[in-house]
Design a protein around this motif. Structure first.
Motif, short mmCIF file in Angstrom:
data_model
loop_
_atom_site.label_atom_id
_atom_site.label_comp_id
_atom_site.label_asym_id
_atom_site.label_seq_id
_atom_site.Cartn_x
_atom_site.Cartn_y
_atom_site.Cartn_z
N ASN A 104 0.75 -1.25 -0.01
CA ASN A 104 -0.17 0.03 0.06
C ASN A 104 0.66 1.28 0.03
O ASN A 104 0.60 2.31 -0.60
CB ASN A 104 -0.92 0.16 1.14
N LEU A 105 1.85 1.01 0.76
CA LEU A 105 2.92 2.23 0.99
C LEU A 105 4.41 1.88 0.76
O LEU A 105 4.55 0.54 0.69
CB LEU A 105 2.82 2.81 2.18
N TYR A 106 5.00 2.91 0.36
CA TYR A 106 6.45 2.86 -0.14
C TYR A 106 7.43 3.92 0.17
O TYR A 106 6.84 4.89 0.21
CB TYR A 106 6.42 2.43 -1.62
N VAL A 107 8.57 3.53 0.44
CA VAL A 107 9.66 4.33 0.81
C VAL A 107 10.94 4.14 0.08
O VAL A 107 11.42 2.87 0.28
CB VAL A 107 9.57 4.84 2.30
N ILE A 108 11.62 5.19 -0.78
CA ILE A 108 12.74 5.00 -1.13
C ILE A 108 13.49 6.31 -1.06
O ILE A 108 13.15 7.02 -1.38
CB ILE A 108 12.96 4.82 -2.67
N THR A 109 14.61 6.19 -0.29
CA THR A 109 15.55 7.41 0.01
C THR A 109 16.86 7.32 -0.36
O THR A 109 17.69 8.37 -0.41
CB THR A 109 15.45 7.43 1.68
N ASP A 110 17.31 6.16 -0.80
CA ASP A 110 18.79 5.83 -1.41
C ASP A 110 18.63 6.56 -3.08
O ASP A 110 18.02 5.65 -3.77
CB ASP A 110 19.18 4.60 -1.22
N ILE A 111 19.38 7.45 -3.31
CA ILE A 111 19.47 8.06 -4.65
C ILE A 111 19.92 7.06 -5.45
O ILE A 111 19.74 6.94 -6.68
CB ILE A 111 20.07 9.49 -4.71
N HIS A 112 20.72 6.25 -5.24
CA HIS A 112 21.52 5.11 -6.04
C HIS A 112 20.57 3.84 -6.46
O HIS A 112 20.84 3.60 -7.55
CB HIS A 112 22.91 4.73 -5.36
N PHE A 113 19.73 3.91 -5.55
CA PHE A 113 18.78 2.63 -6.05
C PHE A 113 18.11 2.74 -7.29
O PHE A 113 17.70 1.67 -7.91
CB PHE A 113 17.73 2.59 -4.71
N PHE A 114 17.60 3.94 -7.60
CA PHE A 114 17.05 4.17 -8.72
C PHE A 114 17.87 3.62 -10.19
O PHE A 114 17.39 3.08 -11.11
CB PHE A 114 16.66 5.67 -9.08
N SER A 115 19.18 3.99 -10.10
CA SER A 115 19.82 3.60 -11.08
C SER A 115 20.13 2.18 -11.06
O SER A 115 20.71 1.44 -11.96
CB SER A 115 21.27 4.52 -10.81
N GLN A 116 20.73 1.71 -9.93
CA GLN A 116 20.82 0.33 -9.54
C GLN A 116 19.99 -0.75 -9.78
O GLN A 116 20.24 -1.96 -10.41
CB GLN A 116 21.59 -0.31 -8.04
#
Length: 306
Positions: A104-116
């Protein structure tokens, strides 16, 4: 394009002090406006507006239980049979459980995760039922990778409390002495431990305090949303050499968790435990082998709870 970006960064650097350094990649492409509590209520990138959810509309919008799924290897030992009626929040790569879990909910704070892991990110933003919490730079990264039209999920923008968009870098002491900001914050100071600047924000419209782990952000978000019973899965914080549950030995990505654990992460969770007790929020850690002792969060097996 790259040359133009470098030119804008140079102009920004020449016209702003070092306290504004964290904004250099945002200007002049990112435009925002803020609400009465300082939260971002409008966002546009390169002239195109992206709809976002006002954080103030989310305050105490939930109650009861929340399952928070992190990425530790212990996830592989959980069956995930909890009721569809129990909301679930994922972070980073936990969306790989989408066939077992209704997020239902999601959190992404690591800017590198998007490219990795763009494959995972693309699936997350394609879910129309999902509310994704991320920072301005993360949203920019998504737009650059996939385009505006690819964003089907709902977006809520959160900010590092020390590095808010287009505002100067602030120290913890500055925030602590700001009577307009400090009323909703629980500050941490343990003279027996060496630790970096640490606090817990109960009003995330003002920003969220980092502590080298996305789960700490998530606890502040969960408290703001109004949840009273939190169940942590995959918060192992040990066996750092092992792949996350969604990785293999061939595609494991670097993590600083081991380096940050003693000085940052452990004090942060000790502080979060104390704050949550004061807020009457109950937390159970379903990772029985977690490096977090039971005095921080009580450990209880998934099958005992659900």
């Amino acid at each position: 394009m790259k040359l133009r970006d470098e030119f804008f960064k140079l102009i920004y650097r020449l016209t702003h002090s070092k306290r504004y350094k964290h904004n250099r990649k945002r200007w002049p492409y990112v435009k925002i406006s803020r609400g009465v509590c300082g939260q971002i209520i409008d966002f546009s990138y390169k002239g195109k507006q992206v709809p976002i959810i006002d954080l103030k509309s989310l305050e105490n919008s939930y109650s009861g239980k929340l399952v928070i799924i992190a990425s530790g290897p212990s996830i592989n030992r959980i069956t995930f049979k909890h009721s569809q009626l129990v909301p679930t929040l994922g972070v980073n790569g936990s969306y790989c459980l989408k066939d077992k879990v209704n997020f239902n909910l999601y959190v992404i704070t690591d800017i590198h995760f998007f490219s990795q892991r763009p494959d995972i990110v693309k699936q997350i933003i394609s879910n129309k039922e999902l509310l994704l919490f991320l920072q301005v730079d993360g949203l920019v990264k998504i737009i650059n990778l996939f385009g505006y039209k690819s964003i089907l999920c709902k977006i809520a923008l959160i900010e590092d409390a020390f590095k808010r968009t287009y505002e100067p870098l602030r120290t913890l002491s500055e925030i602590e002495n700001d009577s307009q900001r400090n009323k909703s914050i629980y500050f941490y100071s343990n003279k027996n431990k060496e630790h970096e600047s640490l606090a817990f924000e109960t009003n995330i419209a003002h920003g969220v305090f980092p502590a080298k782990t996305v789960v700490y952000w998530t606890l502040q978000i969960a408290a703001y949303l109004g949840f009273k019973q939190l169940y942590l899965a995959g918060v192992d914080l040990n066996n750092f050499h092992l792949p996350r549950f969604y990785e293999t030995p061939d595609n494991i990505t670097y993590s600083q968790l081991e380096l940050d654990f003693e000085k940052n992460i452990l004090p942060a969770f000790e502080h979060a435990s104390d704050v949550m007790n004061k807020l009457n929020v109950e937390i159970k850690n379903m990772s029985l082998d977690s490096a977090l002792d039971s005095h921080i969060f009580e450990k209880k097996a998934y099958d005992e709870i659900f």
